[in-house]
Design a protein around this motif. Structure first.
Motif, PDB file in Angstrom:
ATOM      1  N   ILE A   7       0.832  -1.206   0.000  1.00 21.34           N
ATOM      2  CA  ILE A   7       0.000   0.000   0.000  1.00 21.34           C
ATOM      3  C   ILE A   7       0.864   1.252   0.000  1.00 21.34           C
ATOM      4  O   ILE A   7       0.645   2.173  -0.795  1.00 21.34           O
ATOM      5  N   PHE A   8       1.852   1.314   0.888  1.00 18.16           N
ATOM      6  CA  PHE A   8       2.704   2.494   0.942  1.00 18.16           C
ATOM      7  C   PHE A   8       3.586   2.612  -0.296  1.00 18.16           C
ATOM      8  O   PHE A   8       3.928   3.711  -0.723  1.00 18.16           O
ATOM      9  N   GLY A  21       7.068  15.217  -3.891  1.00 21.79           N
ATOM     10  CA  GLY A  21       8.314  14.524  -3.579  1.00 21.79           C
ATOM     11  C   GLY A  21       8.478  14.131  -2.128  1.00 21.79           C
ATOM     12  O   GLY A  21       8.915  13.029  -1.823  1.00 21.79           O
ATOM     13  N   ARG A  22       8.140  15.033  -1.222  1.00 18.58           N
ATOM     14  CA  ARG A  22       8.337  14.720   0.204  1.00 18.58           C
ATOM     15  C   ARG A  22       7.381  13.637   0.683  1.00 18.58           C
ATOM     16  O   ARG A  22       7.766  12.754   1.452  1.00 18.58           O
ATOM     17  N   ILE A  23       6.147  13.702   0.248  1.00 16.73           N
ATOM     18  CA  ILE A  23       5.177  12.673   0.634  1.00 16.73           C
ATOM     19  C   ILE A  23       5.592  11.334   0.035  1.00 16.73           C
ATOM     20  O   ILE A  23       5.509  10.288   0.683  1.00 16.73           O
ATOM     21  N   SER A  24       6.070  11.372  -1.186  1.00 21.77           N
ATOM     22  CA  SER A  24       6.522  10.158  -1.858  1.00 21.77           C
ATOM     23  C   SER A  24       7.703   9.531  -1.122  1.00 21.77           C
ATOM     24  O   SER A  24       7.751   8.316  -0.936  1.00 21.77           O
ATOM     25  N   ALA A  28       7.692   5.937   0.743  1.00 18.67           N
ATOM     26  CA  ALA A  28       8.666   4.923   0.327  1.00 18.67           C
ATOM     27  C   ALA A  28       9.464   4.419   1.527  1.00 18.67           C
ATOM     28  O   ALA A  28       9.752   3.224   1.642  1.00 18.67           O
ATOM     29  N   THR A  29       9.816   5.322   2.432  1.00 18.87           N
ATOM     30  CA  THR A  29      10.549   4.918   3.635  1.00 18.87           C
ATOM     31  C   THR A  29       9.701   4.000   4.509  1.00 18.87           C
ATOM     32  O   THR A  29      10.188   2.971   5.010  1.00 18.87           O
ATOM     33  N   PHE A  35       8.396  -3.645   4.773  1.00 21.30           N
ATOM     34  CA  PHE A  35       8.892  -4.819   4.058  1.00 21.30           C
ATOM     35  C   PHE A  35      10.029  -5.484   4.828  1.00 21.30           C
ATOM     36  O   PHE A  35      10.105  -6.715   4.876  1.00 21.30           O
ATOM     37  N   ALA A  36      10.893  -4.699   5.447  1.00 20.65           N
ATOM     38  CA  ALA A  36      11.987  -5.269   6.235  1.00 20.65           C
ATOM     39  C   ALA A  36      11.447  -6.047   7.427  1.00 20.65           C
ATOM     40  O   ALA A  36      11.924  -7.158   7.724  1.00 20.65           O
TER      41      ALA A  36
END
Length: 57
Positions: A7-8, A21-24, A28-29, A35-36
């Protein structure tokens, strides 16, 4: 956890395509962290299952 990572990841792709960009980057982080955590828990479960099977046979 994998569901949240997907989802993220999708949020990061969509917001990146729209120019946020900042929200993206934040999405992503969060996706990478989710995922980790999923990967670590999956490997622990996999090792536990093979450990139990090894002791049973």
């Amino acid at each position: 956890m994998l569901k949240f990572a997907i989802i993220f990841g999708l949020i990061a792709l969509i917001t990146g395509a729209l120019g946020f960009g900042r929200i993206s980057g934040a999405a992503a982080t969060i996706a990478k962290i989710c995922f980790a955590i999923f990967l670590i828990l999956f490997l622990i479960a996999l090792l536990a299952i093979f450990g139990v099977l090894h002791l049973a046979f």
